[in-house]
Design an enzyme around this catalytic site. Structure first.
Site, mmCIF file in Angstrom:
data_model
loop_
_atom_site.group_PDB
_atom_site.id
_atom_site.type_symbol
_atom_site.label_atom_id
_atom_site.label_comp_id
_atom_site.label_asym_id
_atom_site.label_seq_id
_atom_site.Cartn_x
_atom_site.Cartn_y
_atom_site.Cartn_z
ATOM 1 N N LYS A 30 0.988 -1.154 -0.104
ATOM 2 C CA LYS A 30 -0.254 0.278 -0.229
ATOM 3 C C LYS A 30 1.147 1.271 -0.300
ATOM 4 O O LYS A 30 0.900 1.875 -0.664
ATOM 5 C CB LYS A 30 -1.247 0.073 1.562
ATOM 6 C CG LYS A 30 -2.168 1.023 1.217
ATOM 7 C CD LYS A 30 -2.532 1.525 2.429
ATOM 8 C CE LYS A 30 -3.752 -0.389 2.864
ATOM 9 N NZ LYS A 30 -4.829 -0.594 2.902
ATOM 10 N N ARG A 100 -3.852 2.613 8.374
ATOM 11 C CA ARG A 100 -3.416 1.657 7.361
ATOM 12 C C ARG A 100 -2.431 1.009 8.253
ATOM 13 O O ARG A 100 -1.628 0.835 7.792
ATOM 14 C CB ARG A 100 -3.906 2.140 6.563
ATOM 15 C CG ARG A 100 -5.410 2.199 6.005
ATOM 16 C CD ARG A 100 -5.520 2.541 4.764
ATOM 17 N NE ARG A 100 -6.692 3.084 4.662
ATOM 18 C CZ ARG A 100 -7.288 4.045 4.513
ATOM 19 N NH1 ARG A 100 -6.295 5.171 4.816
ATOM 20 N NH2 ARG A 100 -8.267 4.335 3.972
ATOM 21 N N GLY A 109 -5.833 -10.820 7.429
ATOM 22 C CA GLY A 109 -5.625 -11.008 8.811
ATOM 23 C C GLY A 109 -5.478 -9.939 9.868
ATOM 24 O O GLY A 109 -5.457 -9.740 10.771
ATOM 25 N N MET A 111 -4.610 -5.883 11.654
ATOM 26 C CA MET A 111 -5.582 -5.328 11.444
ATOM 27 C C MET A 111 -6.359 -4.218 10.404
ATOM 28 O O MET A 111 -5.822 -4.130 10.161
ATOM 29 C CB MET A 111 -4.785 -3.943 11.904
ATOM 30 C CG MET A 111 -5.524 -3.099 13.634
ATOM 31 S SD MET A 111 -5.219 -1.914 14.001
ATOM 32 C CE MET A 111 -5.474 -0.669 12.829
ATOM 33 N N ARG A 353 -3.513 -0.853 -6.344
ATOM 34 C CA ARG A 353 -2.900 -2.705 -6.064
ATOM 35 C C ARG A 353 -2.782 -3.445 -7.713
ATOM 36 O O ARG A 353 -4.057 -3.826 -8.294
ATOM 37 C CB ARG A 353 -2.821 -3.210 -4.808
ATOM 38 C CG ARG A 353 -4.140 -3.541 -4.700
ATOM 39 C CD ARG A 353 -4.103 -4.701 -3.070
ATOM 40 N NE ARG A 353 -5.269 -4.633 -3.153
ATOM 41 C CZ ARG A 353 -6.141 -4.673 -2.162
ATOM 42 N NH1 ARG A 353 -5.268 -5.595 -0.700
ATOM 43 N NH2 ARG A 353 -7.131 -4.723 -2.200
ATOM 44 N N HIS A 469 -2.512 -42.825 -2.146
ATOM 45 C CA HIS A 469 -2.874 -43.464 -2.744
ATOM 46 C C HIS A 469 -4.244 -42.118 -3.653
ATOM 47 O O HIS A 469 -4.872 -42.011 -4.920
ATOM 48 C CB HIS A 469 -3.644 -44.601 -2.760
ATOM 49 C CG HIS A 469 -4.363 -45.915 -3.329
ATOM 50 N ND1 HIS A 469 -6.105 -46.000 -3.267
ATOM 51 C CD2 HIS A 469 -3.937 -46.198 -4.932
ATOM 52 C CE1 HIS A 469 -6.479 -46.362 -4.788
ATOM 53 N NE2 HIS A 469 -4.924 -46.847 -4.953
ATOM 54 N N SER A 778 13.739 -42.132 -16.566
ATOM 55 C CA SER A 778 11.808 -41.080 -16.382
ATOM 56 C C SER A 778 12.139 -41.105 -14.605
ATOM 57 O O SER A 778 12.295 -41.990 -13.764
ATOM 58 C CB SER A 778 11.061 -41.897 -16.176
ATOM 59 O OG SER A 778 10.016 -40.892 -16.230
ATOM 60 N N CYS A 845 8.251 -38.227 -14.175
ATOM 61 C CA CYS A 845 7.134 -39.319 -14.237
ATOM 62 C C CYS A 845 6.302 -39.168 -12.785
ATOM 63 O O CYS A 845 5.301 -39.163 -12.704
ATOM 64 C CB CYS A 845 6.970 -40.139 -14.837
ATOM 65 S SG CYS A 845 7.134 -41.704 -14.082
ATOM 66 N N TYR A 865 10.998 -33.928 -20.999
ATOM 67 C CA TYR A 865 9.376 -33.605 -20.515
ATOM 68 C C TYR A 865 9.397 -34.454 -19.269
ATOM 69 O O TYR A 865 10.333 -34.291 -18.496
ATOM 70 C CB TYR A 865 8.773 -35.058 -21.272
ATOM 71 C CG TYR A 865 9.239 -36.423 -21.075
ATOM 72 C CD1 TYR A 865 7.825 -37.224 -20.282
ATOM 73 C CD2 TYR A 865 10.204 -37.551 -21.665
ATOM 74 C CE1 TYR A 865 8.831 -37.870 -19.989
ATOM 75 C CE2 TYR A 865 10.153 -38.619 -21.671
ATOM 76 C CZ TYR A 865 9.315 -38.863 -20.725
ATOM 77 O OH TYR A 865 9.477 -40.257 -20.451
HETATM 78 C C1 PEP Z 1 7.150 -42.498 -9.425
HETATM 79 O O1 PEP Z 1 7.822 -43.523 -7.846
HETATM 80 O O2 PEP Z 1 7.831 -41.660 -9.190
HETATM 81 C C2 PEP Z 1 6.267 -43.123 -10.069
HETATM 82 C C3 PEP Z 1 5.735 -42.129 -10.800
HETATM 83 O O3 PEP Z 1 5.882 -44.422 -10.031
HETATM 84 P P1 PEP Z 1 4.673 -44.808 -8.068
HETATM 85 O O4 PEP Z 1 3.784 -43.537 -8.338
HETATM 86 O O5 PEP Z 1 3.507 -45.541 -9.072
HETATM 87 O O6 PEP Z 1 5.516 -45.558 -7.280
#
Ligand code: PEP
Ligand code: MG
Length: 893
Positions: A30, A100, A109, A111, A353, A469, A778, A845, A865
């Protein structure tokens, strides 16, 4: 004592601007913007900012100010007095100020504002004569007592409201504005009495005393519980501190030629280039948001019948405001959120802002600003928070809809969902088949719940973290999920869930918001997402600049199609174990695991072959020539073991052995620590017939699709959980052998690659040797994080929040890749791998593949990737573009 004086106070307005927009760290957002606005010639009432450094010094020195602060404040105040020709505390012509808070980032949060500070029993009379408006003066005084009394002295603000309500009843009026000067004066007398009774002391009359107490209250509020919680939730360090802004008052409540308002330079929910906001004639700041009177629109074009726009009521000030709007956007090159006041037809700016906006608006504003040449395309790409794109891909709660909060958990998979509570996957499926919307509520989920998760509109678990999971599968499926809601108790026996003294039974409705982790009782109204043309434009720009490819983790045709629709350039991880939970197949999988010998396993595996071939045919067809990485079976064994006597009996019958034998075998197979047990390639090495079957299915499917479509699939076969070079040599040989057998059998061949996941520290350390038998790596950063930290993916949710809250871990390492530890191993493995094979393809991955800050790391580490769940593909495309732009900037600067 040092003779160098620290500058604690910065002036702004009236041609003495010591601050700039770039000084937010020191002056707060501000304060920095007030100085900036004043320096570009906008009308800002003069004032000064006490720096965030004072806050830090004050709170760490037991609430004591730096020695020379008082003198600097006195000087600054004198300058304001000179500028406006009024004097603080002067009974005839009193200067009044607002106080302010203003941190680097907006902090709800903190004043609340105190206006009209400097009024007391004497100066109020000066205000009466100076303004010639007794009603205004007494109303101003009562507002001041009310604000100061509640925010500085801690008197419950309802007590003040009760006094006004009574005054209105006594006067027989409905609106505050109908009370006369004399009636406000009586309210003031009662307010003063209230404060004295509540605090045991008279209301402070000395303006200096008022000022220092208000300043102290701002700094003190940095450490209040609301602010601490907000900081924790938004990763704001405590040592940032807040600044305090003290500014000469201008009054929007001095008659019909006065007003106050808030506006956005563009529509913050759609992004449309229209002036968007509201104002109230004859009102002071908080009236606009307090909802006592209905604010009116700014432009006549947006006025509904019966409404009086600012354009109509205050045409001159409105015209000036339009110029300010233009000037601010040109200057800041972004949509602004503005507060203004009009006093006697003269416009004053009180705040600007960068405005908060929905994802839809963010896209539209960025695209339109780039198209009009105000910003570059790169800047437009950097403007949109990739994570916010999630909002566009899932339904969300209508922000205005009423709701009753039941509890909170982790925001595990975005989107909102309402439905009736069910406690088992089977019931979820059964009810969903009847067309009912259900929310599956479990303590935690396991692979056997997948059908129920799929059937459910959303999933709520009371245990498990962001990579549990439930979380991983829900994100993959695009189902909203709240996980680890520890405050909710689930009782499967009584079919109830309860939290905070409230209970919800099976069959009753709840709503979950997977973007915030909130759980509500009953239904909450939703808004359907819209993917507008600007979204597509932005994605196109992102694709043009990014160098990282974006693939998706997908195993079902639906996932693969969704991924492709969102722009995935291949499948980066097909978890084949997820293909086996179908009731038709799980029996054969169990037989395979429970069979005592190779012969028994081969029989079971043979049953699975046609299913697998069919699965891969579907995936290859959908991905039409794009690479498809298929990971051979990687089950934590316990997920497949039969549960209960009935399932054991079924397996015993299928294998033709007695019950006791199968019971013993189940006990033998059960592991103390399945995540570190007989999983991944260890299973493929000890039971090679499983991987042989999968490889055979892949090659047969690839040849079939190549023949059918003419477009050759690009299978990339991936071996999980490799920790020793020999493991990959063995499994690779097995895959190559299967390929040769299929090719010989069919008289045709196809190009394929074999690679490995790098998901154990040892694999990263030995990457140069492992690379000898790999065509690609990967990074499985879920397991790599688990094993680098020695932190169970499934159990860490119990204490990780404590670690993150207390700064022991900066972030949840399962959500945001830990650069220092896990990242170091990724970098090392990437380098070592490419030492052996310069062209080695590298991807990621783990769940981090969809996390923007982790994607930035992947760019730096030179990966080719990232692969993420289908619904995160657009997020990853934009994050990859930002990473590419970030890298460019880094290199050129
Ligand atoms: C990982 O372990 O990052 C992976 C992609 O395999 P998973 O989550 O299936 O164990
Ligand atoms: Mg893994």
């Amino acid at each position: 004592m040092s003779d160098v004086t620290t500058k604690w106070v910065y002036n702004f307005g009236a041609e003495a601007n010591e601050g700039r927009a770039g000084m937010k760290n020191l002056l707060g957002g501000k304060g920095a913007n007030l100085a900036e606005m004043a320096s570009i010639g906008l009308p800002v009432p003069p004032g000064f900012t006490i720096t965030t450094e004072v806050c830090t010094a004050f709170n760490s020195a037991g609430r004591h100010y730096p020695a020379d602060l008082q003198a600097q404040v006195t000087d600054a105040l004198a300058r304001v007095e000179d500028a406006v020709g009024l004097t603080f505390g002067d009974p005839a012509k009193p200067l009044l100020v607002s106080v302010r808070s203003g941190a680097r980032v907006s902090m709800p949060g903190m004043m609340d504002t105190v206006l009209n500070l400097g009024l007391n029993d004497e100066t109020v009379r000066g205000l009466v004569s100076a303004s010639g408006d007794a009603r205004f003066a007494w109303d101003s005084y009562r507002r001041f007592i009310q604000m100061f009394g509640s925010v500085v002295l801690g008197v419950d603000h309802h007590r003040f409201e009760e006094i006004i309500e009574q005054a209105k009843i006594d006067a027989g009026v409905v609106e505050d504005t109908a009370l006369t000067a004399a009636q406000w004066q009586e309210v003031v007398a009662e307010y003063l009495l209230l404060v004295e009774t509540e605090t045991g002391k008279p209301f402070p009359q000395s303006p200096e005393d008022q000022l220092w107490r208000a300043i102290g209250a701002v700094f003190g509020s940095w450490m209040n519980q609301r602010a601490i919680t907000y900081r924790r939730l938004h990763d704001i360090p405590a040592d940032w501190g807040t600044a305090v802004n003290v500014q000469a008052m201008v009054f929007g409540n001095r008659g019909a030629d006065c007003a106050t308002g808030v506006c956005f330079t563009r529509d913050p929910s759609t992004g449309e280039d229209v002036f968007y906001g509201e104002f109230l004639v004859n009102a002071q700041g908080e009236d606009v948001v307090a909802g006592i009177r209905t604010p009116q629109p700014l432009s006549q074009a947006r006025a509904k019948p019966g409404e009086v726009s600012m354009e109509q009521a205050l045409p001159a000030a409105y015209a000036e405001l339009l110029t300010v709007r233009e000037k601010l956007e040109q200057h800041y090159k972004d949509m602004q959120d503005i507060e203004f006041t009009v006093q006697s037809n003269k416009l004053y700016m009180l705040q600007t802002r960068n405005g908060k906006r929905t994802a839809t608006a963010a896209l539209r504003i960025a695209v339109e600003m780039a198209e009009s040449g105000l910003i570059t395309r790169d800047e437009a790409l950097m403007r949109v928070n990739p994570a916010a794109l999630d909002q566009l891909l899932h339904p969300m709660l209508n922000p205005d809809a009423p709701r009753t909060l039941l509890s909170r958990g982790l925001p595990a998979s975005p989107g909102a969902a309402s439905g009736i509570v069910v406690f088992s996957a089977d019931e979820a499926e059964m009810r969903a088949q009847k067309g009912e919307a259900v929310i599956l509520v479990r303590v935690e989920t396991s692979p056997e719940d997948i059908h129920g998760m799929h059937a459910a509109r959303g999933i709520l678990t009371t245990r498990g973290g962001m990579t549990s999971h439930a979380a991983v599968v829900a994100r993959g499926m695009g189902r909203p999920c709240v996980s680890g809601a520890g405050g909710v108790a689930v009782d499967y026996g009584t079919q109830t869930l309860s939290a905070g003294g409230r209970m919800v039974r099976a069959g009753e409705a709840i709503t979950i918001d997977g973007a915030t982790g909130e759980v509500f009782i009953g239904y909450v109204q939703m808004i359907e997402p819209k993917v507008s043309g600007h979204f597509g434009t932005m994605m196109g720009w992102a694709d043009a600049v990014r160098t990282l490819k974006v693939r998706s983790n997908a195993e079902t045709p639906l996932d693969a199609e969704t991924a492709k629709k969102f722009g995935a350039e291949g499948i980066g991880l097909c978890r084949t174990e997820h293909m086996f939970f179908d009731p038709e197949r799980i029996g054969a999988v169990r037989q395979m695991i429970m069979a005592g010998d190779e012969d028994g396993r081969r029989k079971a595996v043979a049953k699975l072959l046609p299913f697998q071939r069919g699965d891969f045919i579907s995936l290859f067809r959908i991905m039409a020539g794009l690479p498809v990485t298929i990971r051979l079976l990687d089950p934590p064994l316990h997920e497949f073991l039969p549960h209960g006597d009935q399932e054991l009996a079924e397996i015993a019958a299928a294998l033709g052995v007695d019950f006791a034998t199968i019971q013993r075998r189940a006990a033998d197979l059960s592991e103390a620590n399945p995540m570190l047990g007989h999983r991944g390639c260890r299973l493929g090495i000890t039971y090679p017939e499983i991987y042989e079957m999968q490889a055979q299915a892949i090659f047969e499917a690839a040849l079939a699709v190549a023949a059918e479509t003419g477009a050759a699939p690009v299978p990339e076969i991936m071996i999980p959980l490799v920790g020793a070079p020999r493991e990959l040599e063995i499994t690779r040989a097995l895959v190559d052998k299967a390929a040769a057998a299929v090719f010989a059998d069919k008289g045709q061949s196809i190009a394929y690659q074999v690679g490995t996941m790098i998901e154990l520290p040892r694999a990263a350390l030995l990457a140069d040797r492992i690379a000898k038998s790999a065509d690609f790596f990967s990074f499985g950063t879920n397991d790599l994080t688990q094993t680098v930290y020695g932190l169970s993916r499934d159990d860490a949710g119990k204490f990780l929040p404590h670690y993150v809250d207390n700064g022991i871990y900066e972030k949840d390492p399962f959500v945001s890749l830990d650069r220092d530890g896990v990242g170091l191993l990724v970098q090392m493995a990437a380098e070592k791998g490419r030492q052996t094979k310069p062209g080695l393809k590298l991807g990621i991955c783990g769940e981090h593949g969809g996390d923007p800050s982790s994607i930035a790391f992947c760019q730096e580490a030179g990966l080719d990737y990232v692969s993420c769940s289908p619904y995160r593909v657009p997020v990853a495309r934009l994050a990859a573009a930002q990473a590419a732009i970030g890298n460019r900037v880094d290199r050129t600067s």
